[in-house]
Design a protein around this motif. Structure first.
Motif, mmCIF file in Angstrom:
data_model
loop_
_atom_site.group_PDB
_atom_site.id
_atom_site.type_symbol
_atom_site.label_atom_id
_atom_site.label_comp_id
_atom_site.label_asym_id
_atom_site.label_seq_id
_atom_site.Cartn_x
_atom_site.Cartn_y
_atom_site.Cartn_z
ATOM 1 N N TYR A 118 0.831 -1.207 0.000
ATOM 2 C CA TYR A 118 0.000 0.000 0.000
ATOM 3 C C TYR A 118 0.864 1.256 0.000
ATOM 4 C CZ TYR A 118 -3.790 3.150 1.422
ATOM 5 O OH TYR A 118 -4.716 4.162 1.473
ATOM 6 N N PHE A 163 -7.095 11.412 -1.451
ATOM 7 C CA PHE A 163 -7.571 10.569 -0.355
ATOM 8 C C PHE A 163 -8.723 9.677 -0.800
ATOM 9 C CE2 PHE A 163 -4.934 12.905 2.539
ATOM 10 C CZ PHE A 163 -4.764 12.027 3.611
ATOM 11 N N LEU A 199 -6.913 6.825 -2.228
ATOM 12 C CA LEU A 199 -6.311 6.030 -1.158
ATOM 13 C C LEU A 199 -7.356 5.160 -0.458
ATOM 14 C CD1 LEU A 199 -3.950 8.736 0.402
ATOM 15 C CD2 LEU A 199 -3.223 6.675 -0.824
ATOM 16 N N ARG A 200 -8.555 5.683 -0.280
ATOM 17 C CA ARG A 200 -9.627 4.916 0.360
ATOM 18 C C ARG A 200 -10.001 3.710 -0.515
ATOM 19 N NH1 ARG A 200 -13.840 5.760 3.979
ATOM 20 N NH2 ARG A 200 -13.226 7.899 4.329
ATOM 21 N N LEU A 203 -7.333 0.980 -0.378
ATOM 22 C CA LEU A 203 -7.231 0.207 0.857
ATOM 23 C C LEU A 203 -8.047 -1.077 0.776
ATOM 24 C CD1 LEU A 203 -6.154 0.043 3.739
ATOM 25 C CD2 LEU A 203 -8.161 1.331 4.491
ATOM 26 N N LEU A 250 -9.106 -0.955 9.890
ATOM 27 C CA LEU A 250 -8.300 -0.144 8.972
ATOM 28 C C LEU A 250 -9.123 1.002 8.385
ATOM 29 C CD1 LEU A 250 -6.233 -2.868 7.069
ATOM 30 C CD2 LEU A 250 -5.465 -1.329 8.876
ATOM 31 N N SER A 251 -10.401 0.750 8.129
ATOM 32 C CA SER A 251 -11.267 1.812 7.613
ATOM 33 C C SER A 251 -11.441 2.930 8.638
ATOM 34 C CB SER A 251 -12.631 1.233 7.226
ATOM 35 O OG SER A 251 -13.517 2.247 6.812
ATOM 36 N N PHE A 308 -8.226 4.879 8.856
ATOM 37 C CA PHE A 308 -8.088 5.734 7.676
ATOM 38 C C PHE A 308 -8.973 6.969 7.798
ATOM 39 C CE2 PHE A 308 -9.137 7.220 3.463
ATOM 40 C CZ PHE A 308 -7.916 7.197 2.813
ATOM 41 N N GLN A 309 -10.201 6.807 8.273
ATOM 42 C CA GLN A 309 -11.099 7.951 8.429
ATOM 43 C C GLN A 309 -10.544 8.963 9.422
ATOM 44 O OE1 GLN A 309 -15.196 6.881 9.197
ATOM 45 N NE2 GLN A 309 -15.144 5.228 7.714
ATOM 46 N N GLU A 358 -7.757 10.759 7.671
ATOM 47 C CA GLU A 358 -8.316 11.637 6.639
ATOM 48 C C GLU A 358 -8.915 12.902 7.246
ATOM 49 O OE1 GLU A 358 -11.444 11.320 2.894
ATOM 50 O OE2 GLU A 358 -11.748 10.100 4.695
#
Length: 272
Positions: free
Chosen positions: A81, A190, A193-194, A197, A246-247, A250-251, A254
């Motif tokens: 990644y 981003f 990137l989302r 993932l 992971l989500s 990531f949020q 972000e």
């Protein structure tokens, strides 16, 4: 207009946070409840009751197995990644900044991104072998496209008036890239990137199903081949939990990086 003392949150902040958490948890809880009752009387060996799966979970996913299977998978995912993010943002910025480069590269990019990444696994194995390098390369080969294409579109969408204004003040080259282009394109970057993932997690599992000796994908396949069906379902649950965690991470990142963007959107919605 009342002011909130420093170090204190606004009265409605905690209420909004609690409501947001309830909304986020409502559907997963409902699905778990439905799964529990739908499988409660199941005698199918391939569809065991959820209570059996949950009872098996702590026996299967011990600390030793997490270190031996989950950690290698996370390291491969992180390596692929990260490589895709660096390459995608760098190449996307270059291609999006120059029209001639974009005209030359666009047909090749459209051809390459149309190839499903799992198809490349045997090809990558020929060049990279069957070690961790192959798995990292597979993950990177699939993750790079949404990042690259979103970066290209984000760079292309930078306001030309802002670009000319920056250049009139002598902001060019690397300074323009750092102060204007990348910040302006960051919401779209981003977004790429989302997307990457979720693709990376899928490719992590697929790559570990080929000539691997550890990892989540390898473990799930071994459980399936050994007809340890409840154990296999626990592996699927681990993958789902990993994707969820992971989500969420990531949020958080972000929102931290794009705080200015979300604040701008919120203010525009409030304005008449």
């Amino acid at each position: 207009m009342s002011e909130v003392p420093v170090g204190r949150t606004r009265p409605g902040t905690w209420r909004r946070v609690v409501l947001r958490l309830l909304y986020a948890a409502a559907l997963p809880v409902l699905l778990v409840v439905l799964w529990w009752f739908a499988s409660d009387d199941s005698t199918d060996v391939y569809w065991p009751p959820l209570r059996t799966i949950l009872k098996t979970f702590p026996d299967v996913w011990t600390g030793e197995r997490l270190r031996g299977d989950l950690r290698p998978s996370l390291l491969r995912l992180l390596g692929g990644y990260t490589a895709a993010a660096v390459a995608g943002v760098a190449l996307g910025t270059l291609i999006g900044s120059y029209r001639r480069v974009r005209a030359v590269c666009e047909p090749v990019l459209e051809f390459l991104r149309a190839i499903p990444p799992p198809v490349l696994v045997p090809v990558i194995m020929l060049f990279a072998g069957i070690g961790d390098g192959m798995k990292v390369a597979v993950i990177a080969s699939g993750c790079v496209w949404p990042i690259l294409l979103n970066t290209v579109e984000g760079v292309r969408a930078v306001d030309s008036v802002m670009t000319e204004t920056a250049r009139s003040y002598g902001i060019t080259g690397v300074a323009e890239l750092r102060a204007l282009v990348l910040p302006a394109a960051s919401p779209q970057i981003f977004a790429g990137l989302r997307q990457a993932l979720s693709i990376g997690i899928i490719l992590m599992v697929i790559s570990e199903m080929f000539a691997a000796s550890n990892g989540l994908g390898f473990t799930v396949v071994q459980f399936q081949r050994g007809f340890a069906i409840p154990d296999m379902w626990t592996g699927i649950l681990v993958l789902g939990l990993l994707g969820f965690v992971l989500s969420v991470v990531f949020q958080l990142i972000e929102r931290r990086v794009l705080g200015w963007y979300h604040g701008l959107r919120a203010s525009s919605r409030r304005s008449p």
